[in-house]
Write an enzyme that holds these catalytic residues in place. Structure first.
Site, PDB file in Angstrom:
ATOM      1  N   TRP A 322       0.838  -1.208   0.000  1.00 21.29           N
ATOM      2  CA  TRP A 322       0.000   0.000   0.000  1.00 21.29           C
ATOM      3  C   TRP A 322       0.869   1.253   0.000  1.00 21.29           C
ATOM      4  O   TRP A 322       0.531   2.255  -0.639  1.00 21.29           O
ATOM      5  CB  TRP A 322      -0.907   0.008   1.236  1.00 21.29           C
ATOM      6  CG  TRP A 322      -1.737   1.243   1.373  1.00 21.29           C
ATOM      7  CD1 TRP A 322      -2.970   1.473   0.833  1.00 21.29           C
ATOM      8  CD2 TRP A 322      -1.402   2.436   2.112  1.00 21.29           C
ATOM      9  NE1 TRP A 322      -3.419   2.725   1.181  1.00 21.29           N
ATOM     10  CE2 TRP A 322      -2.485   3.334   1.962  1.00 21.29           C
ATOM     11  CE3 TRP A 322      -0.305   2.829   2.870  1.00 21.29           C
ATOM     12  CZ2 TRP A 322      -2.491   4.599   2.563  1.00 21.29           C
ATOM     13  CZ3 TRP A 322      -0.309   4.082   3.463  1.00 21.29           C
ATOM     14  CH2 TRP A 322      -1.384   4.957   3.302  1.00 21.29           C
ATOM     15  N   HIS A 323       1.995   1.187   0.683  1.00 25.09           N
ATOM     16  CA  HIS A 323       2.841   2.375   0.788  1.00 25.09           C
ATOM     17  C   HIS A 323       3.556   2.695  -0.515  1.00 25.09           C
ATOM     18  O   HIS A 323       3.909   3.861  -0.738  1.00 25.09           O
ATOM     19  CB  HIS A 323       3.867   2.196   1.912  1.00 25.09           C
ATOM     20  CG  HIS A 323       3.318   2.470   3.271  1.00 25.09           C
ATOM     21  ND1 HIS A 323       2.644   1.522   4.008  1.00 25.09           N
ATOM     22  CD2 HIS A 323       3.329   3.591   4.032  1.00 25.09           C
ATOM     23  CE1 HIS A 323       2.271   2.051   5.164  1.00 25.09           C
ATOM     24  NE2 HIS A 323       2.668   3.302   5.202  1.00 25.09           N
ATOM     25  N   GLY A 324       3.805   1.734  -1.357  1.00 25.75           N
ATOM     26  CA  GLY A 324       4.485   2.055  -2.597  1.00 25.75           C
ATOM     27  C   GLY A 324       4.753   0.849  -3.463  1.00 25.75           C
ATOM     28  O   GLY A 324       4.805  -0.291  -2.988  1.00 25.75           O
ATOM     29  N   PHE A 473       2.187   8.575  -1.247  1.00 26.41           N
ATOM     30  CA  PHE A 473       1.425   7.347  -1.044  1.00 26.41           C
ATOM     31  C   PHE A 473      -0.056   7.554  -1.329  1.00 26.41           C
ATOM     32  O   PHE A 473      -0.794   6.611  -1.390  1.00 26.41           O
ATOM     33  CB  PHE A 473       1.609   6.829   0.402  1.00 26.41           C
ATOM     34  CG  PHE A 473       3.055   6.677   0.771  1.00 26.41           C
ATOM     35  CD1 PHE A 473       3.950   6.068  -0.069  1.00 26.41           C
ATOM     36  CD2 PHE A 473       3.520   7.177   1.979  1.00 26.41           C
ATOM     37  CE1 PHE A 473       5.282   5.940   0.267  1.00 26.41           C
ATOM     38  CE2 PHE A 473       4.850   7.053   2.343  1.00 26.41           C
ATOM     39  CZ  PHE A 473       5.728   6.444   1.488  1.00 26.41           C
TER      40      PHE A 473
END
Length: 473
Positions: A322-324, A473
């Site tokens: 989800w963060h990257g 993000f």
């Protein structure tokens, strides 16, 4: 629009003046217009993407609520979730997976070469899609009433204080607040300004001042020895905390002036005594989201220890992704999952050691040791979060464990000279001292501490407007 920009500090008083002078029945429209302008000041065309997500989930929730057949309700929910995730996938992960496929094909001798879309990542895309998905899922679970006022629902999606980087709000918490009648309140405004000033201090004075030191340590690890590389990693731990929690302080301060209550996102995470406790203090709204919509639906801890660990690891791997779109984020998430599993498995052994060595008689010493170890584990994982790629991460780690003390310690710590280093240490001490302050001071105390932060901003604030880390993000 950045919270630390001149544009924002022109926008904020004008918006507050118009908002509080307007009759209550028009305020939601003013808030909606202000939120749309706030986002469009970045890239106007991407507001259409937010509207798409808003309309998708608004009507998905209506169709789900009107459908009596359980299988059709579930199908509608699955379609809605897939469409939401498709938006994130196209803009955030399409090139990443295309690159992975191309690399795999190259290793197997194939000539496959998928083209790269090279799309600009919309600011806050992961946040506003998670906002909207949680609402639809909650309606499906009958945990929240259906919101029929489309204006209120769109406002829930684009509410400007939390639009770009959270906290991730639930519809059950935020939407009812749009119907309340508010009057301007001096005490509330002073407390909100104190929170904004503290957030700006953490971002502009601490995070932006540490940014070039961290960048030097990570971009040129070959120039530094073990002490300097370790220092760079520790400074990034402080930088990312001040950067993200600073944003959240400003967001919550603005909401407080408007008399809106948003979720707290941070609670002194580096005082945690375990990685599990760390995640109950760090980015708390995201932790709740993954707990309620990923971990528990997977089975949580209801199916035995082995399945619990599997669910925990999957949840953190998804959190990393989800963060990257980078393997570094996936490894970062997986490490936090493994740290928690290891902490659970070794809890009994640690208690035995404490009793056998007599440390059990000194709980304060055990607590201090656990805080230090937790911070070091989080810092080690942050190396993968900060690094551009795996090669850079392993280079930094290799430098740390080389145990060679020479090679750039003075350059990274002292910067341009002893004065700058002394100022940095002083400001970090001020930051640490703020942890001793009550969360909400009295009126006089709020004014004094706000003034103190403003003085520090003027005297020590970093020149230029640095973008917040979590905007990517």
């Amino acid at each position: 629009m950045l919270f630390n920009s001149l544009q924002f500090f022109v926008f904020l008083p004008i918006f507050l003046l118009i908002y509080f002078l307007a009759p209550h029945r028009f305020r939601w429209m003013i808030m909606l217009a202000g939120s749309i302008y706030f986002y469009m000041s970045w890239r106007p065309e991407y507001i259409l993407l937010i509207f798409f997500c808003a309309f998708l989930n608004y009507y998905s929730a209506i169709f789900i609520k009107q459908t009596l057949d359980a299988r059709r309700r579930k199908l509608l929910l699955i379609i809605s979730v897939i469409l939401n995730l498709s938006v994130i996938f196209i803009f955030k992960y399409l090139d990443f997976f295309s690159g992975v496929i191309n690399s795999a094909a190259s290793l197997s001798g194939s000539n496959m070469n998928l083209p790269m879309a090279n799309l600009i990542l919309p600011v806050g895309i992961s946040f506003f899609t998670f906002h909207t998905m949680s609402y639809t899922i909650d309606v499906y679970r009958d945990e929240i009433p259906l919101e029929k006022h489309i204006g209120y629902f769109i406002l829930y999606v684009v509410f400007w204080p939390m639009l770009l980087a959270g906290p991730i709000e639930r519809g059950s918490h935020l939407i009812p607040q749009f119907r309340k009648k508010y009057r301007w309140d001096l005490d509330r405004t002073v407390w909100g300004c104190q929170r904004i000033a503290f957030g700006l201090f953490k971002k502009v004075v601490i995070a932006d001042r540490l940014a070039p030191l961290v960048q030097s340590a990570f971009n040129e690890p070959q120039n530094y020895g073990a002490y300097a590389a370790f220092t760079g990693a520790v400074l990034f731990s402080i930088q990312i905390f001040c950067d993200f929690s600073g944003y959240c302080d400003i967001a919550l301060g603005c909401a407080q002036i408007l008399d809106f209550d948003l979720f707290e996102n941070f609670n002194q995470p580096y005082r945690a005594q375990s990685i599990r406790e760390f995640w109950s203090r760090w980015h708390m709204s995201l932790s709740r989201w993954f707990r309620d919509y990923v971990y528990i639906p997977l089975g949580g801890n209801r199916q035995g220890k082995l399945m619990q660990y599997r669910n925990l690891l999957i949840t953190f791997l998804v959190s990393g992704l989800w963060h990257g779109a980078n393997f570094t984020y996936i490894i970062w998430g997986g490490m936090h999952g493994l740290f928690q599993i290891a902490g659970t498995e070794t809890a009994g052994a640690k208690s035995t050691v404490y009793r056998a060595t007599g440390l059990a008689k000194f709980p304060w010493l055990i607590k201090a040791q656990q805080v230090v170890i937790t911070f070091l584990l989080a810092t080690f994982a942050w190396i993968f979060f900060r690094a551009r790629n795996l090669d850079q991460a392993f280079e930094v780690i290799g430098r740390i464990f080389s145990f060679r003390p020479v090679g750039g310690m003075a350059e990274i710590m002292l910067g341009s000279g002893p004065l700058k280093f002394s100022i940095t240490l002083f400001l970090l001490a001020v930051l640490a001292a703020t942890a001793l302050l009550p969360r909400k001071l009295n009126f006089r105390g709020s004014r004094l501490i706000t003034l103190a932060y403003l003085v520090l901003l003027v005297v020590f604030g970093n020149n230029g407007v640095g973008e917040f880390i979590y905007f990517q993000f």
